[in-house]
Design a protein around this motif. Sequence first.
Motif, PDB file in Angstrom:
ATOM      1  N   UNK A  32       0.838  -1.197   0.000  1.00 55.14           N
ATOM      2  CA  UNK A  32       0.000   0.000   0.000  1.00 55.14           C
ATOM      3  C   UNK A  32       0.878   1.255   0.000  1.00 55.14           C
ATOM      4  N   UNK A  33       0.380   2.314  -0.595  1.00 57.47           N
ATOM      5  CA  UNK A  33       1.090   3.592  -0.566  1.00 57.47           C
ATOM      6  C   UNK A  33       0.743   4.318   0.734  1.00 57.47           C
ATOM      7  N   UNK A  34       1.766   4.726   1.453  1.00 52.04           N
ATOM      8  CA  UNK A  34       1.585   5.386   2.739  1.00 52.04           C
ATOM      9  C   UNK A  34       1.785   6.892   2.565  1.00 52.04           C
ATOM     10  N   UNK A  35       0.753   7.640   2.909  1.00 55.56           N
ATOM     11  CA  UNK A  35       0.786   9.093   2.871  1.00 55.56           C
ATOM     12  C   UNK A  35       0.633   9.619   4.288  1.00 55.56           C
ATOM     13  N   UNK A  56       5.532   8.595   1.781  1.00 58.42           N
ATOM     14  CA  UNK A  56       6.823   8.237   2.357  1.00 58.42           C
ATOM     15  C   UNK A  56       7.187   6.792   2.040  1.00 58.42           C
ATOM     16  N   UNK A  57       8.491   6.562   1.999  1.00 57.02           N
ATOM     17  CA  UNK A  57       9.042   5.223   1.943  1.00 57.02           C
ATOM     18  C   UNK A  57       9.799   4.957   3.234  1.00 57.02           C
ATOM     19  N   UNK A  58      10.282   3.743   3.394  1.00 51.30           N
ATOM     20  CA  UNK A  58      10.889   3.333   4.657  1.00 51.30           C
ATOM     21  C   UNK A  58      12.324   2.879   4.444  1.00 51.30           C
ATOM     22  N   UNK A  59      13.156   3.206   5.417  1.00 46.61           N
ATOM     23  CA  UNK A  59      14.543   2.762   5.398  1.00 46.61           C
ATOM     24  C   UNK A  59      14.703   1.608   6.391  1.00 46.61           C
ATOM     25  N   UNK A  70      10.906  10.965   2.094  1.00 45.33           N
ATOM     26  CA  UNK A  70       9.760  11.501   1.359  1.00 45.33           C
ATOM     27  C   UNK A  70       9.934  11.194  -0.124  1.00 45.33           C
ATOM     28  N   UNK A  71       8.917  10.576  -0.705  1.00 42.64           N
ATOM     29  CA  UNK A  71       8.962  10.224  -2.124  1.00 42.64           C
ATOM     30  C   UNK A  71       8.310  11.283  -3.005  1.00 42.64           C
TER      31      UNK A  71
END
Length: 315
Positions: A32-35, A56-59, A70-71
């Motif tokens: 899922x895309x997380x906003x 956002x993406x995750x590290x 932030x994407x």
Amino acid sequence: MHILFVADPLDSFKIYKDSTYAMMREANARGHQVWVCLAGDLRLKDGVVEATAQQIGFTDSQVNHDWYHVQQARTIALRDIDAVVMRKDPPFDQQYLYATQLFSLAEAQGAKVFNRGQALRDFNEKLAIFQFAQYIAPTMVSQNMADIRAFVSEHGDVIVKPLDGMGGAGIFRITNTDANLGSILEMLSHNGERLVMAQKYLPAIKDGDKRVLLIDGVPVDWCLARIPQNGETRGNLAAGGAGVARPLSARDREIAEALGPQLAAQGLLLVGLDIIGENLTEVNVTSPTCFQEITAQSGINVAALFIDALERKCA
């Protein structure tokens, strides 16, 4: 799915225990895309409720400030998001109220908001227990200090707290012989101008203030007992309480199964019941926590149960 989390600033997250973080990671793991946005990023323009949000993406970092990147950022109508999840912490102040009103407008435009704006307004986390009076200890609410003094005199040992606090803030244990009784009541009630809740002290707090999670009306099988430190009345984790996960007791389950369907029917996807001994003390709806503590100690992936429910609601 595109999921928008309305939350506190990401850099304030303590990711080792934050329930919103656990939700986001679980959603991301499923593709899922997380906003994310702040409540202050909501707006009403040309009749449409929008948010200035970041995807956002995750590290792999476990450092609080480095766990995300932030994407993209853009303004998006809430009705164009698959799910909006309200995760801003209390207090439930005027700005929080305005946010819930914007959510209700967005829902009328087709947005799916969890927990619903109307439900957040209807369920003050302290006052909501009176809808389930058969499960509560002797409790009163008043801004009249004489009323509260009379209650303390009747019960001898009482907990008093504000109606808009969180994390144990502003909670006092008082007795009818307490030399500070007047000062405490003056402070909490702002000299008789604000409502205060008084509850008979429950000795069972020594065994923990239990957080029982309801997801779409169904109780998670384990709760988190938040046990006060020696010399402390409050079990809240924010006040230094120790969190110990336990299977639900028969009484915990009785209360949870009685309340669950009613709460879910009113638009509350996620609820945290607070239970001390045999008694319901709060119904938490704004930003219930304890996901990670229960998961780590019980093996139940609470975030997965929540995202499962979110997916069902948005299917």
